[in-house]
Design an enzyme around this catalytic site. Structure first.
Site, PDB file in Angstrom:
ATOM      1  N   CYS A 163      -1.076   5.129  10.253  1.00  0.00           N
ATOM      2  CA  CYS A 163       0.364   4.724  10.326  1.00  0.00           C
ATOM      3  C   CYS A 163      -0.462   3.789  10.964  1.00  0.00           C
ATOM      4  O   CYS A 163      -1.030   3.722  12.667  1.00  0.00           O
ATOM      5  CB  CYS A 163       0.276   6.011  11.408  1.00  0.00           C
ATOM      6  SG  CYS A 163       1.766   5.430  11.589  1.00  0.00           S
ATOM      7  N   GLU A 203       0.597  -1.232  -0.522  1.00  0.00           N
ATOM      8  CA  GLU A 203       0.304  -0.097   0.371  1.00  0.00           C
ATOM      9  C   GLU A 203       0.613   0.906  -0.294  1.00  0.00           C
ATOM     10  O   GLU A 203       1.852   0.954   0.219  1.00  0.00           O
ATOM     11  CB  GLU A 203      -1.078   0.044   1.286  1.00  0.00           C
ATOM     12  CG  GLU A 203      -1.869  -1.046   1.562  1.00  0.00           C
ATOM     13  CD  GLU A 203      -3.293  -1.075   2.043  1.00  0.00           C
ATOM     14  OE1 GLU A 203      -3.947  -2.071   2.271  1.00  0.00           O
ATOM     15  OE2 GLU A 203      -2.372  -0.682   3.887  1.00  0.00           O
ATOM     16  N   SER A 205      10.917   6.012  15.550  1.00  0.00           N
ATOM     17  CA  SER A 205       9.681   5.578  16.086  1.00  0.00           C
ATOM     18  C   SER A 205      10.494   4.945  17.711  1.00  0.00           C
ATOM     19  O   SER A 205      11.175   4.289  17.616  1.00  0.00           O
ATOM     20  CB  SER A 205       9.544   4.070  15.628  1.00  0.00           C
ATOM     21  OG  SER A 205       9.190   4.771  14.370  1.00  0.00           O
TER      22      SER A 205
END
Length: 375
Positions: A338, A92, A219
């Site tokens: 997300c 995607e 992250s």
């Protein structure tokens, strides 16, 4: 066979060196593929030899992804695209609208670098898919090429925050980033390209060593090693002290404020103690903390409610004393936000409420994030 979308103009010219094509021709061919979605090398072009073009046609192909699905959120205009490439495995990309400035309307594209992901982050739908394969350079590049051709406004930024861990497909990711920046192609500024990692230390160190202008976002989500291991299993391989050493090296080399992403998980990483541990972990290093609400359709993890979110924001101001911004989590209703990418087609549905702000993504210091203060 040379795959044109694996190359920028310079490397394509080098690959065809024995044919001695004019650099102007190579740039024109690159532009035809990247800006005009040409699917093959033309047999004729003004001012260039048909014989030379025929030789190039024998050597160069222009691969293209197959678009399986597209769905646009009626809530915020985010668009999710599902593609297949060299095989039938689906991946995607998400088109992020930045349309708030009249005359400067544009899009950012969130691209995938892998099909699935091996890192098994607890709250991520892609991680639950498991790792299937790395994407080829051309498969990364064509996500943006096809979305640009399908868009009213130009694509002005790319974020490697889709499916997969970019640092585990490092060579192809960096090559794709160079192609995105090619002046005769998509011409996206290197400073408008962001590479995200959950903490792959060798990749961070290589990015530092090679001196790229792309932005890095790490992250983090927790400054406590025990908590982080439960949420991000990579903590066992690259624990916080090693990760932060690499991040500090990057900051020293680039002299940029380091962006750390923090997924907000109710009752898990939103206490004052979490803010205090983060302040201690990053002491002496300029950072920007990028907050984002968790998106977990399984219901295992929840966003903080308004009171919890406000209390954590206050704790960050007092303990961290560094800039904090809130990233708008768009495309939730189309499973394009997300942490939700799992190559599932379908129509838009109801979206969860966003606690720390509900305006569409308007851009900020990072292209897909906005600065936000709690009221």
């Amino acid at each position: 066979m040379i795959l044109l979308k694996d190359h920028n103009a310079q490397t394509l010219h080098e690959a065809l060196a024995d044919l001695q094509p004019p650099e102007r021709l190579v740039r024109q061919l690159h532009a035809l593929a990247m800006k005009h979605s040409a699917r093959e090398i033309p047999a004729e072009l003004p001012n260039f030899s048909k014989r030379l073009l025929a030789q190039i046609r024998e050597r160069v192909s222009i691969p293209a992804l197959t678009r399986v699905d597209k769905v646009v959120s009626p809530r915020d205009g985010f668009a999710k695209y599902i593609f297949t490439g060299a095989d039938e495995r689906r991946f995607e990309a998400v088109r992020i609208p930045l349309l708030h400035r009249p005359g400067d309307e544009k899009y950012i594209v969130c691209v995938s670098s892998q099909v699935g992901c091996a890192l098994e982050c607890a709250f991520c739908a892609t991680g639950r898919m498991g790792f299937q394969r790395n994407l080829a350079t051309w498969e990364i590049v064509d996500q943006v090429v096809q979305i640009q051709q399908d868009s009213e406004y130009p694509v002005r930024g790319v974020v490697f925050m889709g499916m997969g861990e970019p640092m585990l497909n490092y060579d192809r990711v960096i090559r794709a980033a160079r192609i995105f920046s090619e002046p005769c192609g998509l011409a996206i500024s290197a400073k408008a390209i962001t590479i995200s990692t959950v903490g792959v230390v060798p990749g961070i160190r290589r990015l530092t060593r090679e001196g790229h202008s792309y932005r890095l976002i790490v992250s983090l989500t927790s400054a406590n090693s025990e908590t982080r291991q439960k949420l991000l299993p990579i903590e066992k391989q690259f624990p916080l002290p090693e990760l932060m050493e690499a991040v500090r090296e990057y900051q020293a080399a680039t002299r940029r404020r380091v962006t750390l992403a923090w997924t907000l998980l109710s009752g898990i990483n939103t206490r004052r103690e979490d803010a205090r541990e983060l302040a201690e972990l990053t002491r002496g290093m300029p950072i920007l903390l990028d907050l984002i609400d968790v998106n977990d359709p399984t219901g295992l993890y929840h966003r903080p409610d308004t009171a919890e979110a406000h209390a954590f924001w206050d704790a960050l101001r007092e303990e961290l004393a560094m800039p904090v911004q809130k990233r708008y989590s768009g495309g939730q209703d189309i499973h394009g936000a997300c942490g939700m990418l799992a190559a599932i087609p379908g129509e838009a549905g109801p979206a969860p409420e966003t606690i720390l702000g509900s305006a569409p993504c308007l851009g900020g210091d990072l292209s897909l994030a906005e600065n936000a203060d709690l009221p």
